[in-house]
Motif scaffolding. Structure first.
Motif, PDB file in Angstrom:
ATOM      1  N   GLY A  54      42.067  53.833  32.923  1.00  0.00           N
ATOM      2  CA  GLY A  54      41.824  54.689  31.768  1.00  0.00           C
ATOM      3  C   GLY A  54      41.741  53.996  30.428  1.00  0.00           C
ATOM      4  N   LYS A  55      41.803  52.669  30.391  1.00  0.00           N
ATOM      5  CA  LYS A  55      41.715  51.927  29.131  1.00  0.00           C
ATOM      6  C   LYS A  55      40.475  51.046  29.135  1.00  0.00           C
ATOM      7  CE  LYS A  55      46.559  51.745  27.849  1.00  0.00           C
ATOM      8  NZ  LYS A  55      47.644  50.892  27.409  1.00  0.00           N
ATOM      9  N   ASN A  56      39.950  50.817  27.948  1.00  0.00           N
ATOM     10  CA  ASN A  56      38.763  50.005  27.780  1.00  0.00           C
ATOM     11  C   ASN A  56      39.158  48.568  27.430  1.00  0.00           C
ATOM     12  OD1 ASN A  56      36.113  49.248  27.467  1.00  0.00           O
ATOM     13  ND2 ASN A  56      35.926  50.104  25.423  1.00  0.00           N
ATOM     14  N   TYR A  57      38.629  47.610  28.173  1.00  0.00           N
ATOM     15  CA  TYR A  57      38.873  46.191  27.915  1.00  0.00           C
ATOM     16  C   TYR A  57      37.546  45.480  27.728  1.00  0.00           C
ATOM     17  CZ  TYR A  57      43.587  47.082  29.605  1.00  0.00           C
ATOM     18  OH  TYR A  57      44.850  47.579  29.761  1.00  0.00           O
ATOM     19  N   HIS A  58      37.587  44.402  26.976  1.00  0.00           N
ATOM     20  CA  HIS A  58      36.400  43.566  26.818  1.00  0.00           C
ATOM     21  C   HIS A  58      36.743  42.155  27.248  1.00  0.00           C
ATOM     22  CE1 HIS A  58      34.033  46.638  24.944  1.00  0.00           C
ATOM     23  NE2 HIS A  58      35.022  46.886  24.100  1.00  0.00           N
ATOM     24  N   LEU A  59      35.924  41.603  28.123  1.00  0.00           N
ATOM     25  CA  LEU A  59      36.079  40.241  28.608  1.00  0.00           C
ATOM     26  C   LEU A  59      35.077  39.387  27.846  1.00  0.00           C
ATOM     27  CD1 LEU A  59      37.181  42.200  30.779  1.00  0.00           C
ATOM     28  CD2 LEU A  59      36.503  40.534  32.482  1.00  0.00           C
ATOM     29  N   ILE A  60      35.556  38.341  27.186  1.00  0.00           N
ATOM     30  CA  ILE A  60      34.693  37.529  26.337  1.00  0.00           C
ATOM     31  C   ILE A  60      34.849  36.054  26.709  1.00  0.00           C
ATOM     32  CG2 ILE A  60      34.125  36.872  23.968  1.00  0.00           C
ATOM     33  CD1 ILE A  60      35.219  39.557  23.069  1.00  0.00           C
ATOM     34  N   TRP A  61      33.729  35.407  26.974  1.00  0.00           N
ATOM     35  CA  TRP A  61      33.720  33.981  27.290  1.00  0.00           C
ATOM     36  C   TRP A  61      33.417  33.187  26.031  1.00  0.00           C
ATOM     37  CZ3 TRP A  61      32.521  37.733  30.703  1.00  0.00           C
ATOM     38  CH2 TRP A  61      33.062  37.638  31.979  1.00  0.00           C
ATOM     39  N   GLU A  62      34.030  32.010  25.921  1.00  0.00           N
ATOM     40  CA  GLU A  62      33.848  31.154  24.740  1.00  0.00           C
ATOM     41  C   GLU A  62      32.386  30.745  24.547  1.00  0.00           C
ATOM     42  OE1 GLU A  62      35.888  30.008  22.343  1.00  0.00           O
ATOM     43  OE2 GLU A  62      37.737  30.864  23.092  1.00  0.00           O
ATOM     44  N   ASN A  63      31.688  30.470  25.639  1.00  0.00           N
ATOM     45  CA  ASN A  63      30.279  30.110  25.517  1.00  0.00           C
ATOM     46  C   ASN A  63      29.512  30.570  26.752  1.00  0.00           C
ATOM     47  OD1 ASN A  63      30.298  27.926  27.547  1.00  0.00           O
ATOM     48  ND2 ASN A  63      31.611  26.905  26.058  1.00  0.00           N
ATOM     49  N   ARG A  64      28.220  30.566  26.638  1.00  0.00           N
ATOM     50  CA  ARG A  64      27.351  31.090  27.687  1.00  0.00           C
ATOM     51  C   ARG A  64      27.474  30.308  28.994  1.00  0.00           C
ATOM     52  NH1 ARG A  64      22.237  34.277  26.424  1.00  0.00           N
ATOM     53  NH2 ARG A  64      23.263  34.341  24.420  1.00  0.00           N
ATOM     54  N   ALA A  65      27.730  29.014  28.919  1.00  0.00           N
ATOM     55  CA  ALA A  65      27.845  28.186  30.123  1.00  0.00           C
ATOM     56  C   ALA A  65      29.059  28.575  30.968  1.00  0.00           C
ATOM     57  CB  ALA A  65      27.919  26.712  29.739  1.00  0.00           C
ATOM     58  N   ASP A  66      30.095  29.135  30.327  1.00  0.00           N
ATOM     59  CA  ASP A  66      31.308  29.537  31.044  1.00  0.00           C
ATOM     60  C   ASP A  66      31.216  30.930  31.660  1.00  0.00           C
ATOM     61  OD1 ASP A  66      32.517  27.173  30.376  1.00  0.00           O
ATOM     62  OD2 ASP A  66      33.629  28.004  28.682  1.00  0.00           O
ATOM     63  N   TYR A  67      30.153  31.663  31.357  1.00  0.00           N
ATOM     64  CA  TYR A  67      30.034  33.061  31.775  1.00  0.00           C
ATOM     65  C   TYR A  67      30.219  33.211  33.289  1.00  0.00           C
ATOM     66  CZ  TYR A  67      28.181  37.787  32.144  1.00  0.00           C
ATOM     67  OH  TYR A  67      28.025  39.117  32.404  1.00  0.00           O
ATOM     68  N   CYS A  68      31.235  33.960  33.674  1.00  0.00           N
ATOM     69  CA  CYS A  68      31.586  34.251  35.071  1.00  0.00           C
ATOM     70  C   CYS A  68      32.003  33.016  35.870  1.00  0.00           C
ATOM     71  CB  CYS A  68      30.440  34.965  35.788  1.00  0.00           C
ATOM     72  SG  CYS A  68      30.181  36.633  35.177  1.00  0.00           S
ATOM     73  N   LYS A  69      32.289  31.901  35.206  1.00  0.00           N
ATOM     74  CA  LYS A  69      32.735  30.691  35.899  1.00  0.00           C
ATOM     75  C   LYS A  69      34.190  30.370  35.600  1.00  0.00           C
ATOM     76  CE  LYS A  69      28.141  28.744  35.969  1.00  0.00           C
ATOM     77  NZ  LYS A  69      27.232  27.780  35.391  1.00  0.00           N
ATOM     78  N   VAL A  70      34.699  30.828  34.483  1.00  0.00           N
ATOM     79  CA  VAL A  70      36.093  30.622  34.090  1.00  0.00           C
ATOM     80  C   VAL A  70      36.685  31.973  33.688  1.00  0.00           C
ATOM     81  CG1 VAL A  70      35.684  28.253  33.298  1.00  0.00           C
ATOM     82  CG2 VAL A  70      35.566  30.147  31.686  1.00  0.00           C
ATOM     83  N   VAL A  71      37.999  32.044  33.647  1.00  0.00           N
ATOM     84  CA  VAL A  71      38.666  33.271  33.215  1.00  0.00           C
ATOM     85  C   VAL A  71      38.391  33.483  31.728  1.00  0.00           C
ATOM     86  CG1 VAL A  71      40.875  34.454  32.968  1.00  0.00           C
ATOM     87  CG2 VAL A  71      40.446  33.006  34.968  1.00  0.00           C
ATOM     88  N   PRO A  72      37.899  34.655  31.355  1.00  0.00           N
ATOM     89  CA  PRO A  72      37.568  34.902  29.953  1.00  0.00           C
ATOM     90  C   PRO A  72      38.791  35.310  29.136  1.00  0.00           C
ATOM     91  CG  PRO A  72      37.085  36.827  31.244  1.00  0.00           C
ATOM     92  CD  PRO A  72      37.554  35.777  32.216  1.00  0.00           C
ATOM     93  N   ALA A  73      38.605  35.371  27.837  1.00  0.00           N
ATOM     94  CA  ALA A  73      39.602  35.992  26.967  1.00  0.00           C
ATOM     95  C   ALA A  73      39.451  37.496  27.162  1.00  0.00           C
ATOM     96  CB  ALA A  73      39.354  35.617  25.516  1.00  0.00           C
ATOM     97  N   ILE A  74      40.565  38.199  27.296  1.00  0.00           N
ATOM     98  CA  ILE A  74      40.532  39.634  27.553  1.00  0.00           C
ATOM     99  C   ILE A  74      41.151  40.359  26.360  1.00  0.00           C
ATOM    100  CG2 ILE A  74      41.347  41.478  29.056  1.00  0.00           C
ATOM    101  CD1 ILE A  74      41.330  39.408  31.335  1.00  0.00           C
ATOM    102  N   TYR A  75      40.419  41.348  25.864  1.00  0.00           N
ATOM    103  CA  TYR A  75      40.864  42.145  24.726  1.00  0.00           C
ATOM    104  C   TYR A  75      40.968  43.597  25.141  1.00  0.00           C
ATOM    105  CZ  TYR A  75      39.832  38.157  21.752  1.00  0.00           C
ATOM    106  OH  TYR A  75      39.824  36.926  21.179  1.00  0.00           O
ATOM    107  N   GLY A  76      42.018  44.263  24.673  1.00  0.00           N
ATOM    108  CA  GLY A  76      42.213  45.674  24.966  1.00  0.00           C
ATOM    109  C   GLY A  76      42.430  46.466  23.697  1.00  0.00           C
ATOM    110  N   SER A  77      42.032  47.728  23.746  1.00  0.00           N
ATOM    111  CA  SER A  77      42.191  48.613  22.606  1.00  0.00           C
ATOM    112  C   SER A  77      43.285  49.615  22.898  1.00  0.00           C
ATOM    113  CB  SER A  77      40.881  49.342  22.327  1.00  0.00           C
ATOM    114  OG  SER A  77      41.055  50.260  21.283  1.00  0.00           O
ATOM    115  N   GLU A  78      44.205  49.774  21.971  1.00  0.00           N
ATOM    116  CA  GLU A  78      45.301  50.732  22.132  1.00  0.00           C
ATOM    117  C   GLU A  78      44.917  52.117  21.627  1.00  0.00           C
ATOM    118  OE1 GLU A  78      48.227  50.397  23.673  1.00  0.00           O
ATOM    119  OE2 GLU A  78      47.531  48.424  24.272  1.00  0.00           O
TER     120      GLU A  78
END
Length: 85
Positions: free
Chosen positions: A40-64
């Protein structure tokens, strides 16, 4: 530029498609982003750069709330549930 601890949603401020954010300094953060719903919560997964996309664990942000502020999630157990390499 490394990702900040807090992001602010720009969808209400700018026209266009996609997810746009600004940091505490007001600078636009334009990184590879994936929106994800979990328990029930919205999260955003953000990668530092395009080369890392879906290859490393991203930074995860959540909204309260609905204020458009996203805090970086430091809970490793939650991060493992949201993203698996």
């Amino acid at each position: 530029m490394s990702l900040p601890v807090r992001l602010y949603d720009l969808n209400k401020d700018e026209d266009g498609y996609g997810y746009y954010y600004r940091d505490e300094n007001g600078d636009k953060v334009n990184k590879s982003t994936y929106a994800h719903w979990y328990e029930g919560k919205n999260y955003h997964l953000i990668w530092e750069n395009r080369a890392d996309y879906c290859k490393v664990v991203p930074a995860i942000y959540g909204s309260e709330g609905e204020d458009g502020v996203y805090e970086r999630v430091s809970d490793e157990e939650l991060a493992d549930k949201l993203y698996v390499i």
